[in-house]
Scaffold this motif. Structure first.
Motif, PDB file in Angstrom:
ATOM      1  N   ILE A   1      -5.914   0.447  -5.061  1.00 54.67           N
ATOM      2  CA  ILE A   1      -5.428   1.501  -3.376  1.00 54.67           C
ATOM      3  C   ILE A   1      -5.728   2.723  -3.594  1.00 54.67           C
ATOM      4  O   ILE A   1      -6.112   3.397  -2.636  1.00 54.67           O
ATOM      5  N   ARG A   2      -5.280   3.270  -4.921  1.00 54.80           N
ATOM      6  CA  ARG A   2      -5.809   4.634  -4.729  1.00 54.80           C
ATOM      7  C   ARG A   2      -7.167   5.559  -4.328  1.00 54.80           C
ATOM      8  O   ARG A   2      -8.014   5.507  -4.123  1.00 54.80           O
ATOM      9  N   GLU A   3      -8.399   4.448  -4.646  1.00 54.85           N
ATOM     10  CA  GLU A   3      -9.823   4.740  -4.658  1.00 54.85           C
ATOM     11  C   GLU A   3     -10.467   3.982  -3.773  1.00 54.85           C
ATOM     12  O   GLU A   3     -11.309   4.834  -2.915  1.00 54.85           O
ATOM     13  N   LYS A   4      -9.425   2.900  -3.120  1.00 53.67           N
ATOM     14  CA  LYS A   4     -10.061   2.399  -1.456  1.00 53.67           C
ATOM     15  C   LYS A   4      -9.338   3.563  -0.825  1.00 53.67           C
ATOM     16  O   LYS A   4      -9.932   4.484   0.529  1.00 53.67           O
ATOM     17  N   ALA A   5      -7.992   4.439  -0.666  1.00 55.25           N
ATOM     18  CA  ALA A   5      -7.994   5.377  -0.212  1.00 55.25           C
ATOM     19  C   ALA A   5      -8.340   6.842   0.176  1.00 55.25           C
ATOM     20  O   ALA A   5      -9.123   6.846   0.860  1.00 55.25           O
ATOM     21  N   TYR A   6      -9.616   7.236  -1.302  1.00 56.98           N
ATOM     22  CA  TYR A   6      -9.843   7.692  -1.639  1.00 56.98           C
ATOM     23  C   TYR A   6     -11.134   7.918   0.070  1.00 56.98           C
ATOM     24  O   TYR A   6     -11.853   8.848   0.389  1.00 56.98           O
TER      25      TYR A   6
ATOM     26  N   VAL B   1       0.618  -1.148   0.324  1.00 62.36           N
ATOM     27  CA  VAL B   1      -0.329  -0.053   0.254  1.00 62.36           C
ATOM     28  C   VAL B   1       0.884   1.225  -0.063  1.00 62.36           C
ATOM     29  O   VAL B   1       0.676   2.285  -1.139  1.00 62.36           O
ATOM     30  N   SER B   2       2.114   1.456   0.623  1.00 65.41           N
ATOM     31  CA  SER B   2       3.015   2.933   0.662  1.00 65.41           C
ATOM     32  C   SER B   2       3.466   2.858  -0.483  1.00 65.41           C
ATOM     33  O   SER B   2       3.708   3.806  -0.695  1.00 65.41           O
ATOM     34  N   ARG B   3       3.659   1.751  -0.809  1.00 67.83           N
ATOM     35  CA  ARG B   3       4.621   1.348  -2.307  1.00 67.83           C
ATOM     36  C   ARG B   3       3.455   2.212  -3.188  1.00 67.83           C
ATOM     37  O   ARG B   3       3.865   2.752  -4.087  1.00 67.83           O
ATOM     38  N   ALA B   4       2.420   1.410  -3.372  1.00 69.43           N
ATOM     39  CA  ALA B   4       1.406   1.699  -4.359  1.00 69.43           C
ATOM     40  C   ALA B   4       0.786   3.325  -4.227  1.00 69.43           C
ATOM     41  O   ALA B   4       0.951   4.468  -5.617  1.00 69.43           O
TER      42      ALA B   4
END
Length: 69
Positions: free
Chosen positions: A40-45, A22-25
């Protein structure tokens, strides 16, 4: 009731990947597949993730001091 900020651990749990992935993505590293980065970006948002700028700054300082000698 506390309103705890979403971190890498929560995102990793939700997407079923490691915290390191996740960190690297989120740092857009080349060794992570574009599909994975997007997921991952979508889930983070969705979770309202906000990067910790202080810790990012400290990591940059650490890398500069210890990796550029």
């Amino acid at each position: 009731m506390t309103n705890k900020a979403t971190g890498l651990k929560e995102i990793a749990y939700e997407v079923g990947l490691s915290i390191n992935t996740v960190s690297r993505a989120l740092r857009n590293c080349d060794d992570i597949a574009e599909f994975t980065k997007k997921m991952i970006r979508e889930k983070a948002y969705e979770l309202g993730y906000m990067p910790n700028t202080v810790s990012q700054f400290l990591i940059c300082i650490f890398e500069f001091v210890f990796c550029h000698n």
